[in-house]
Write a protein that holds these residues in place. Structure first.
Motif, PDB file in Angstrom:
ATOM      1  N   HIS A  71     -17.910  -2.160  10.658  1.00 47.03           N
ATOM      2  CA  HIS A  71     -17.342  -2.914  11.787  1.00 47.03           C
ATOM      3  C   HIS A  71     -17.014  -1.935  12.900  1.00 47.03           C
ATOM      4  N   PRO A  72     -17.990  -1.610  13.739  1.00 48.53           N
ATOM      5  CA  PRO A  72     -17.745  -0.557  14.726  1.00 48.53           C
ATOM      6  C   PRO A  72     -16.940  -1.014  15.943  1.00 48.53           C
ATOM      7  N   GLY A  73     -16.263  -2.130  15.864  1.00 52.22           N
ATOM      8  CA  GLY A  73     -15.433  -2.584  16.981  1.00 52.22           C
ATOM      9  C   GLY A  73     -13.975  -2.212  16.768  1.00 52.22           C
ATOM     10  N   PRO A  74     -13.083  -2.727  17.624  1.00 51.01           N
ATOM     11  CA  PRO A  74     -11.655  -2.420  17.481  1.00 51.01           C
ATOM     12  C   PRO A  74     -11.121  -2.904  16.129  1.00 51.01           C
ATOM     13  N   ALA A  75     -10.298  -2.083  15.520  1.00 53.52           N
ATOM     14  CA  ALA A  75      -9.792  -2.384  14.185  1.00 53.52           C
ATOM     15  C   ALA A  75      -8.310  -2.098  14.107  1.00 53.52           C
ATOM     16  N   VAL A  76      -7.595  -2.941  13.406  1.00 56.89           N
ATOM     17  CA  VAL A  76      -6.215  -2.615  13.041  1.00 56.89           C
ATOM     18  C   VAL A  76      -6.145  -2.630  11.522  1.00 56.89           C
ATOM     19  N   VAL A  77      -5.707  -1.526  10.961  1.00 55.17           N
ATOM     20  CA  VAL A  77      -5.571  -1.406   9.510  1.00 55.17           C
ATOM     21  C   VAL A  77      -4.092  -1.539   9.169  1.00 55.17           C
ATOM     22  N   VAL A  78      -3.797  -2.461   8.276  1.00 56.83           N
ATOM     23  CA  VAL A  78      -2.428  -2.621   7.799  1.00 56.83           C
ATOM     24  C   VAL A  78      -2.333  -1.985   6.421  1.00 56.83           C
ATOM     25  N   ALA A  79      -1.655  -0.862   6.345  1.00 60.21           N
ATOM     26  CA  ALA A  79      -1.401  -0.223   5.052  1.00 60.21           C
ATOM     27  C   ALA A  79      -0.027  -0.662   4.562  1.00 60.21           C
ATOM     28  N   THR A  80       0.158  -0.617   3.252  1.00 62.53           N
ATOM     29  CA  THR A  80       1.416  -1.063   2.673  1.00 62.53           C
ATOM     30  C   THR A  80       2.106   0.107   1.985  1.00 62.53           C
ATOM     31  N   ALA A  81       3.351   0.326   2.346  1.00 61.42           N
ATOM     32  CA  ALA A  81       4.154   1.351   1.666  1.00 61.42           C
ATOM     33  C   ALA A  81       5.207   0.602   0.859  1.00 61.42           C
ATOM     34  N   GLY A  82       4.838   0.295  -0.371  1.00 63.37           N
ATOM     35  CA  GLY A  82       5.700  -0.524  -1.225  1.00 63.37           C
ATOM     36  C   GLY A  82       5.170  -1.929  -1.303  1.00 63.37           C
ATOM     37  N   THR A  83       4.168  -2.163  -2.156  1.00 61.21           N
ATOM     38  CA  THR A  83       3.660  -3.533  -2.271  1.00 61.21           C
ATOM     39  C   THR A  83       4.743  -4.413  -2.894  1.00 61.21           C
ATOM     40  N   THR A  84       4.680  -5.700  -2.560  1.00 56.68           N
ATOM     41  CA  THR A  84       5.745  -6.622  -2.942  1.00 56.68           C
ATOM     42  C   THR A  84       5.934  -6.666  -4.452  1.00 56.68           C
ATOM     43  N   ASP A  85       4.840  -6.645  -5.195  1.00 58.79           N
ATOM     44  CA  ASP A  85       4.973  -6.753  -6.647  1.00 58.79           C
ATOM     45  C   ASP A  85       5.150  -5.395  -7.315  1.00 58.79           C
ATOM     46  N   ALA A  86       4.178  -4.508  -7.098  1.00 60.17           N
ATOM     47  CA  ALA A  86       4.180  -3.258  -7.858  1.00 60.17           C
ATOM     48  C   ALA A  86       4.989  -2.158  -7.185  1.00 60.17           C
ATOM     49  N   GLY A  87       5.317  -2.338  -5.925  1.00 57.93           N
ATOM     50  CA  GLY A  87       5.987  -1.249  -5.207  1.00 57.93           C
ATOM     51  C   GLY A  87       5.063  -0.081  -4.923  1.00 57.93           C
ATOM     52  N   ALA A  88       3.774  -0.324  -4.960  1.00 62.16           N
ATOM     53  CA  ALA A  88       2.806   0.769  -4.775  1.00 62.16           C
ATOM     54  C   ALA A  88       2.711   1.156  -3.306  1.00 62.16           C
ATOM     55  N   VAL A  89       2.375   2.421  -3.088  1.00 63.98           N
ATOM     56  CA  VAL A  89       2.243   2.937  -1.719  1.00 63.98           C
ATOM     57  C   VAL A  89       0.780   3.309  -1.495  1.00 63.98           C
TER      58      VAL A  89
ATOM     59  N   PRO B 295       2.358   1.311 -13.137  1.00 62.93           N
ATOM     60  CA  PRO B 295       3.422   2.312 -13.249  1.00 62.93           C
ATOM     61  C   PRO B 295       4.499   2.046 -12.196  1.00 62.93           C
ATOM     62  N   VAL B 296       5.713   2.450 -12.507  1.00 64.39           N
ATOM     63  CA  VAL B 296       6.816   2.261 -11.556  1.00 64.39           C
ATOM     64  C   VAL B 296       6.702   3.285 -10.427  1.00 64.39           C
ATOM     65  N   THR B 297       6.755   2.809  -9.198  1.00 66.16           N
ATOM     66  CA  THR B 297       6.807   3.717  -8.040  1.00 66.16           C
ATOM     67  C   THR B 297       8.200   3.700  -7.418  1.00 66.16           C
ATOM     68  N   LEU B 298       8.707   2.496  -7.161  1.00 67.15           N
ATOM     69  CA  LEU B 298       9.989   2.382  -6.465  1.00 67.15           C
ATOM     70  C   LEU B 298      11.041   1.777  -7.408  1.00 67.15           C
ATOM     71  N   SER B 299      11.215   0.476  -7.377  1.00 67.03           N
ATOM     72  CA  SER B 299      12.296  -0.108  -8.172  1.00 67.03           C
ATOM     73  C   SER B 299      11.895  -1.441  -8.794  1.00 67.03           C
TER      74      SER B 299
END
Lengths: 522, 522
Positions: free
Chosen positions: A231-249, A422-426
């Protein structure tokens, strides 16, 4: 001027009644939530509101007076609420607020500042400005250049991130066409608010690109890179730091590099009629990091490194009503970019600000928010930061992280429980599975039966008023799992062990009874 | 389970400190706002936050403790706030909240329910449902069919109105093309949030159509009819019940008829490739009424008739933090249409709701709001409605209306003051004009000089800490006017007279000094 009426007249007495009614309601409840489920709670609230089949509206011609209303309804609310301060209330990112923040919020309610003009919020305007600067510095941004605002939560912050990305794409690539061409990329574990914001903003055509996650709930970097290249056009990437379920980053630093690489990609061949490029590459990129949950790790020396790369983001969501122990809402939106927020800026607001007032030194935060009237939710945050400091909040974060790691060990030690990540946060995501040889043994456990059993364990605990345990679906077959979200820093290892034991015991009971007729989970 | 920690541990003491610090801060302030303007307020808040040139962040490694933080910062906030309970704080739709609502809000902060799932808000889910039903009935909708939600204010409610109109236009007119074709119509006096919502939603192409107002700040019906006739596509008309400045109410019944007529208009000739119509006319129409200010008139027997026709709307905004005396926010969005809210509905939210839980009777309000985490702002509303009843709130509305009519008589009796609009609700817009023969006589009064004088009167009062008077621009030359927004039901006629006298006296002083060098208003 005649003598001003006492603005606090009656307030002190009513606050006293409120505190007493809170205690009495909690006593009546006697556990983490009311027993009996929705039917019983609804009946109790209808009674307190005076709603009945005969009289269907709580609004009557004549009221019952402040004393009766506050006593009756606060007690009913307390008796009918789940209590996040109970160690067995562990379902959601729903924290027990710190007493100091609750008390600070009372001052906000009483004084009622509104951030849309200085003359409704002289002190609160400065307080919000300083809270934003302090949190921008914590996130690794230059606080003299970064801008931000207090929001109603990650949902509004994520919408603002996409909105600013849309504005930037318009500005960067005047030749590539309408905003619909900006594509949103997110992981399969991103929060639901990302897609909702994309729909609201008209950024769902082309549809939001969903990047699969790895076995630890993190965005697959290789697949993100491939998707961006396609997709060589404008892009916005949303990364997650702490997913709602696993707390993964998600791997923030690597994702930031992928976005940067996308920015340098040669632009699309322009259609002949398009205007000339403005000097910016057409394939502009924006990285928004949803750190609504994980942002709290910034307070902890032990966990802050999890967020490595956060400072490379173009915008960030934080929620201090999660790992910050504020009463909701205490959302924060930050961006290191000082330049204007075009879609947020109000063209004319004669009644709220004027050029001559601004020239005379009266500041205005109107153009920093999509809201107009705006409560000073920054104030409880300011009081909390000042009271506890980074170390004080970090200790609370670490306590919750310890609890989750302890829960993980307990789950691993119990053959009836299995953890998903695995536990990342809480948080710990797990499920009950009957022991081989028990009635309804593991061999017979179809996914459907396991789904039903785990859903029933949770509902049984809820209906009995014994515990509030979370639930989600995860894995390739979207299997029902249970979840403990441990935000109660006062809970003990023993509390967690006892809750997990109860879950397994209820599981054993239900598995023993289970003839397949408990109801199906579709 | 081990013994639960006391969730209120420390809260009672901290609340006591908060109430004391509020009183001390008010005492230090000694008037409706702090004297000295932004420079002095900023310095005082920086000192309380511990921010200095040496240490630029309020977040330090170690905190100062809850007692010191709450006492110091609440006192600083109270000393540095404008006080809407002071009779001379009369600039904005910024009400002094009722003590009963403030006390109820304390219970919300302490218990921290969140409306995005039943298991975070068992009681609050029912309370919100009943508040929405009661207010829908008050607005004239069928409460068994109407739906709605509690919002952060008119701005969010107006966005939701446009969003549902966009969804309806999509559903009604599948053949007429993308959402951009839906056109927004509003009056020149509509709130700024309408255009901002249109920009966020991508409804600004074609641009928002601005219908001129009559001499009383009301939408010109004839010009609306003409504009609608010239745009035979989907239309959403935003009418205002209580304009921000004049408090004027657009002719709702007649506007509803114009929208209905637009709905019956023959559809546009379709382009050949377009799919067949779905049975609805292509020129669909939606009427959203922004009654954020005027909605409070529904409580008053005397004023409710001003809102005749409100029940014909497709959606309505109300703000109970205006003529409802709630701490902000207490916005309400209502629609008589029970059918889905497509852009609000969340497709997947495994961790918040599931089909089997819903089948088991667990309700969910997730799909009723654009937010996820959501404070129970319905609770203070519920307690207030129950405490005061419609008559009790109506008496407060009438008291403010009386004050405004009294202010109008006083303005009319003073040759130095001239009012811009007749009083409808509780605001009066006026300006100072030097008497003929006085130094700087009326003959010399250019619009620019009058603008400067009126802006200076207001700034002088603000900087001296004497009064908070509103300001806006109005009329064909967008002349600067002053405004009293009278939401303080405890203020007296004498308070209002004294404030108007002070305005005129400051005007006389400034007009006497005015050599044209006071600074210009561009």
């Amino acid at each position: 001027m005649s003598e001003a009426p006492q603005p606090g007249r009656g307030l002190n007495e009513l606050v006293g009644l409120t505190l007493a009614a809170l205690a009495e309601g909690r006593r009546r409840r006697g556990g983490p939530l009311p027993a009996g489920g929705p039917v019983r709670v609804r009946a109790a609230i209808h009674a307190a509101l005076g709603v009945s089949p005969d009289r269907t509206s709580l609004l009557t011609r004549t009221g019952i007076g402040s004393t009766a209303a506050i006593t009756g309804l606060v007690e009913a609310l307390a008796a009918g609420s789940v209590d996040p301060a109970d160690p067995w209330c562990a379902a959601h990112l729903h924290c027990p607020p710190l007493p100091v923040a609750v008390a600070a919020d009372l001052a906000v309610s009483a004084l009622n500042p509104s951030l849309d003009s200085w003359d409704q919020a002289p002190a609160a305007t400065t307080i919000e400005t300083e809270v934003v600067a302090a949190l921008a510095a914590l996130a690794g941004f230059d606080p003299t250049r970064a801008t931000g605002t207090i929001t109603t939560g990650g949902t509004e912050s994520n919408l603002m991130g996409l909105l600013l990305a849309r504005d930037a794409a318009h500005a960067d690539a005047a030749g590539t066409g309408p905003s619909g061409r900006l594509r949103v990329f997110r992981s399969a574990a991103a929060h639901l608010s990302v897609d909702r914001a994309a729909a609201v903003l008209g950024l769902d055509d082309p549809p939001v690109a969903v990047i699969p996650t790895d076995g630890q709930d993190r965005m697959r970097l290789d697949l993100l890179r491939r998707a961006l290249a396609e997709h060589p056009g404008p892009a916005v990437v949303v990364a997650t730091a702490g997913t709602t379920d696993a707390g993964a980053v998600d791997p923030l630093r690597e994702i930031a590099a992928a976005v940067e690489e996308h920015r340098r990609r040669p632009p699309l061949r322009r259609p002949p009629a398009a205007p000339a490029a403005t000097g910016h590459p057409a394939s502009s990129g924006w990285l928004h990091v949803d750190a609504a949950y994980g942002g709290g790790a910034l307070f902890s020396d032990r966990l802050a490194a999890c967020l490595d790369g956060l400072a490379l983001a173009d915008s960030v969501s934080l929620d201090l009503h999660k790992l910050g122990w504020q009463p909701a809402p205490a959302g924060v939106f930050l961006t290191p970019r000082p330049d204007g927020w075009p879609s947020v800026r109000v063209a004319h607001a004669d009644y709220l600000r004027s050029e001559d007032d601004e020239a005379a030194g009266f500041p205005s935060l109107l153009d920093r928010s999509l809201r107009t009237t705006r409560r000073a939710d920054s104030f409880p945050i300011a009081v909390t930061l000042r009271a506890l400091g980074r170390a004080g909040l970090g200790a609370l974060v670490d306590a919750c992280h310890d609890l989750a790691r302890h829960a993980e060990r307990t789950v691993q030690a119990d053959p009836r429980l299995e953890s998903a990540f695995p536990v990342t946060l809480s948080t710990i995501v797990f499920r009950y599975r009957p022991r081989a040889g028990a009635a309804g043994s593991a061999a017979e456990c179809t996914t459907d039966r396991l789904n039903r059993l785990n859903a029933d364990i949770r509902r049984t605990l809820l209906l009995d008023g014994r515990a509030v345990v979370g639930r989600t679906r995860t894995g390739p077959d979207r299997a029902v799992h249970l979840k403990l979200t441990l935000l109660n820093h006062d809970a003990t290892h023993a509390d967690v062990d006892a809750l997990l034991r109860l879950v397994a015991e209820i599981g054993d009971e239900l598995a023993g009874e289970d003839g397949g007729g408990i109801g199906s989970v579709s």
